[in-house]
Write an enzyme that holds these catalytic residues in place. Sequence first.
Site, PDB file in Angstrom:
ATOM      1  N   ASP A   1       0.831  -1.209   0.061  1.00 54.34           N
ATOM      2  CA  ASP A   1       0.080  -0.100  -0.074  1.00 54.34           C
ATOM      3  C   ASP A   1       0.895   1.230  -0.004  1.00 54.34           C
ATOM      4  OD1 ASP A   1      -3.088   0.209   0.740  1.00 54.34           O
ATOM      5  OD2 ASP A   1      -2.245   2.349   1.092  1.00 54.34           O
TER       6      ASP A   1
ATOM      7  N   ASP B   1       3.828   2.839  -4.217  1.00 46.90           N
ATOM      8  CA  ASP B   1       3.010   3.644  -4.747  1.00 46.90           C
ATOM      9  C   ASP B   1       2.620   3.236  -6.390  1.00 46.90           C
ATOM     10  OD1 ASP B   1       1.645   5.730  -6.448  1.00 46.90           O
ATOM     11  OD2 ASP B   1       3.088   7.300  -5.638  1.00 46.90           O
ATOM     12  N   VAL B   2       1.586   2.591  -6.560  1.00 44.44           N
ATOM     13  CA  VAL B   2       1.410   1.961  -7.836  1.00 44.44           C
ATOM     14  C   VAL B   2       1.570   2.739  -9.116  1.00 44.44           C
ATOM     15  CG1 VAL B   2       0.295  -0.063  -6.793  1.00 44.44           C
ATOM     16  CG2 VAL B   2      -1.090   1.790  -7.683  1.00 44.44           C
TER      17      VAL B   2
ATOM     18  N   ASN C   1      -5.284  -4.217  -7.022  1.00 43.58           N
ATOM     19  CA  ASN C   1      -6.394  -3.608  -6.459  1.00 43.58           C
ATOM     20  C   ASN C   1      -6.610  -2.208  -6.053  1.00 43.58           C
ATOM     21  OD1 ASN C   1      -9.136  -3.828  -4.473  1.00 43.58           O
ATOM     22  ND2 ASN C   1      -7.253  -3.000  -3.263  1.00 43.58           N
TER      23      ASN C   1
ATOM     24  N   TYR D   1     -12.168   7.950 -13.874  1.00 44.56           N
ATOM     25  CA  TYR D   1     -12.212   6.652 -13.171  1.00 44.56           C
ATOM     26  C   TYR D   1     -13.091   5.649 -13.979  1.00 44.56           C
ATOM     27  CZ  TYR D   1     -13.532   3.296  -9.173  1.00 44.56           C
ATOM     28  OH  TYR D   1     -13.832   2.312  -8.399  1.00 44.56           O
TER      29      TYR D   1
ATOM     30  N   LYS E   1     -11.358   2.432 -15.531  1.00 41.31           N
ATOM     31  CA  LYS E   1     -11.753   1.058 -15.196  1.00 41.31           C
ATOM     32  C   LYS E   1     -12.259   0.391 -16.515  1.00 41.31           C
ATOM     33  CE  LYS E   1     -11.465   1.149 -10.702  1.00 41.31           C
ATOM     34  NZ  LYS E   1     -10.443   0.416 -10.052  1.00 41.31           N
TER      35      LYS E   1
ATOM     36  N   THR F   1     -16.868   0.710   1.950  1.00 41.36           N
ATOM     37  CA  THR F   1     -15.341   1.115   2.060  1.00 41.36           C
ATOM     38  C   THR F   1     -15.095   2.280   2.335  1.00 41.36           C
ATOM     39  OG1 THR F   1     -14.288   1.427   0.039  1.00 41.36           O
ATOM     40  CG2 THR F   1     -14.710  -0.756   0.509  1.00 41.36           C
TER      41      THR F   1
HETATM   42  N1  LIG Z   1     -15.620   0.653  -2.802  1.00 43.71           N
HETATM   43  C1  LIG Z   1     -16.095   0.501  -3.915  1.00 43.71           C
HETATM   44  O1  LIG Z   1     -17.443   0.848  -3.949  1.00 43.71           O
HETATM   45  C2  LIG Z   1     -15.706   0.121  -5.374  1.00 43.71           C
HETATM   46  C3  LIG Z   1     -16.255  -0.508  -6.296  1.00 43.71           C
HETATM   47  C4  LIG Z   1     -15.829  -0.939  -7.447  1.00 43.71           C
HETATM   48  C5  LIG Z   1     -14.609  -0.999  -7.390  1.00 43.71           C
HETATM   49  N2  LIG Z   1     -13.444  -0.345  -6.275  1.00 43.71           N
HETATM   50  C6  LIG Z   1     -12.216  -0.722  -6.382  1.00 43.71           C
HETATM   51  O2  LIG Z   1     -11.670  -1.340  -5.565  1.00 43.71           O
HETATM   52  C7  LIG Z   1     -10.294  -0.941  -5.149  1.00 43.71           C
HETATM   53  C8  LIG Z   1     -10.296  -0.943  -3.591  1.00 43.71           C
HETATM   54  O3  LIG Z   1     -11.089   0.172  -3.516  1.00 43.71           O
HETATM   55  P1  LIG Z   1     -11.612   0.300  -1.735  1.00 43.71           P
HETATM   56  O4  LIG Z   1     -13.139   0.513  -1.775  1.00 43.71           O
HETATM   57  O5  LIG Z   1     -11.233  -0.688  -0.859  1.00 43.71           O
HETATM   58  O6  LIG Z   1     -10.831   1.610  -1.492  1.00 43.71           O
HETATM   59  P2  LIG Z   1      -9.974   2.191  -0.082  1.00 43.71           P
HETATM   60  O7  LIG Z   1      -9.716   3.627  -0.173  1.00 43.71           O
HETATM   61  O8  LIG Z   1     -10.813   1.517   1.114  1.00 43.71           O
HETATM   62  O9  LIG Z   1      -8.730   1.447  -0.207  1.00 43.71           O
HETATM   63  C9  LIG Z   1      -7.760   1.587  -1.351  1.00 43.71           C
HETATM   64  C10 LIG Z   1      -6.567   1.516  -0.806  1.00 43.71           C
HETATM   65  O10 LIG Z   1      -5.586   1.787  -2.066  1.00 43.71           O
HETATM   66  C11 LIG Z   1      -4.480   2.395  -1.442  1.00 43.71           C
HETATM   67  N3  LIG Z   1      -3.921   3.316  -2.501  1.00 43.71           N
HETATM   68  C12 LIG Z   1      -4.318   4.759  -2.767  1.00 43.71           C
HETATM   69  N4  LIG Z   1      -3.537   5.068  -3.867  1.00 43.71           N
HETATM   70  C13 LIG Z   1      -2.520   4.182  -3.949  1.00 43.71           C
HETATM   71  C14 LIG Z   1      -1.222   4.148  -4.883  1.00 43.71           C
HETATM   72  N5  LIG Z   1      -0.965   5.079  -5.683  1.00 43.71           N
HETATM   73  N6  LIG Z   1      -0.449   2.943  -4.590  1.00 43.71           N
HETATM   74  C15 LIG Z   1      -1.050   2.022  -3.717  1.00 43.71           C
HETATM   75  N7  LIG Z   1      -2.203   1.975  -3.013  1.00 43.71           N
HETATM   76  C16 LIG Z   1      -2.713   3.122  -3.124  1.00 43.71           C
HETATM   77  C17 LIG Z   1      -5.212   3.437  -0.278  1.00 43.71           C
HETATM   78  O11 LIG Z   1      -4.077   3.817   0.487  1.00 43.71           O
HETATM   79  C18 LIG Z   1      -5.905   2.319   0.338  1.00 43.71           C
HETATM   80  O12 LIG Z   1      -5.306   1.640   1.385  1.00 43.71           O
HETATM   81  C19 LIG Z   1     -10.170   0.144  -6.087  1.00 43.71           C
HETATM   82  O13 LIG Z   1      -9.639  -0.234  -7.331  1.00 43.71           O
HETATM   83  C20 LIG Z   1     -11.574   0.716  -6.264  1.00 43.71           C
HETATM   84  O14 LIG Z   1     -11.528   1.369  -7.574  1.00 43.71           O
HETATM   85  C21 LIG Z   1     -14.321  -0.182  -5.456  1.00 43.71           C
END
Ligand SMILES: NC(=O)c1ccc[n+]([C@@H]2O[C@H](COP(=O)([O-])OP(=O)(O)OC[C@H]3O[C@@H](n4cnc5c(N)ncnc54)[C@H](O)[C@@H]3O)[C@@H](O)[C@H]2O)c1
Length: 247
Positions: free
Chosen positions: A37, A63-64, A90, A157, A161, A192
């Site tokens: 992360d 940092d991805v 992710n 976004y 995606k 989340t």
């Molecule tokens: N929550 C939703 O409704 C939802 C729906 C569809 C898809 N997603 C996708 O699921 C994935 C996770 O989302 P989530 O809801 O758990 O979000 P979240 O914010 O709870 O977690 C995301 C994590 O990614 C980390 N992160 C952010 N930028 C980063 C970077 N540059 N390098 C490495 N890590 C980084 C953050 O520190 C955090 O720990 C994302 O790709 C999001 O687009 C989420």
Amino acid sequence: MKRFEGKIAIVTGAASGIGAAIARRLAGEGAAVAVSDVHADPAAALVAELRKGNHRAIAVETDVSREDAVRDLVDRTVAELGPLDIMVNNAGIGEEPTPIDERTAEAWHRVIRVNLDGVFYGVKHAARVMKARGGGGVIVNMASILGVVGFNGAPAYTAAKHGILGLTKAVALELAPAGIRVVAVDPAFIRTPLISGSLAEAVLPLHPIGRLGEPDEVAGLVAYLASAEAAFVTGASYLIDGGYTAQ
Ligand SMILES: NC(=O)c1ccc[n+]([C@@H]2O[C@H](COP(=O)([O-])OP(=O)(O)OC[C@H]3O[C@@H](n4cnc5c(N)ncnc54)[C@H](O)[C@@H]3O)[C@@H](O)[C@H]2O)c1
């Protein structure tokens, strides 16, 4: 026999939300997990929790959006845990709903760099080490229902995606002969920290099932796709959306 006994996995964005649920699920089913992360402290806290449960885990600050960081993540995981079997790309961020005619190029690129370029780097470096060990392995990319439909106010976004689904299909074709599967997951809104209270309230009625999804429900689908039970699955994306896109 646990499904991932002896397997090595990386989960990016694993310190929170869906990523943390995936890391817990894979570890709970026997995998050694690199918890990666951009935020080091919560990643270290999750690793401490996993180790307490007698799971093998390391925390890697990454940092991805930087290719060198993703390359180092993959190489460190192989060096410290062993040959990579499962890569879960992710990590992702949301965006402000700025009108398109006022949106800055920097705001656009920030989302693309993390949500699309970051997945490319993860796919690239996972494929590199998986091919080097003679093939085999699974790459799971976290897309979204916004890889399938649009969302007012989230153009970058949505574009990122949709891009993940194209990347997943093309690379699945390229890597199939090497026995490496590449799949994507498309969740609707999941409870989340990414989904603020007001956004959660606004989107709730869009889910026919009457609630948002839970991170562990997405983790269950990811675990299936990463497992040997899904050996015939590649180049596909899987909706987990409470009926969101069925209407
Ligand atoms: N929550 C939703 O409704 C939802 C729906 C569809 C898809 N997603 C996708 O699921 C994935 C996770 O989302 P989530 O809801 O758990 O979000 P979240 O914010 O709870 O977690 C995301 C994590 O990614 C980390 N992160 C952010 N930028 C980063 C970077 N540059 N390098 C490495 N890590 C980084 C953050 O520190 C955090 O720990 C994302 O790709 C999001 O687009 C989420």
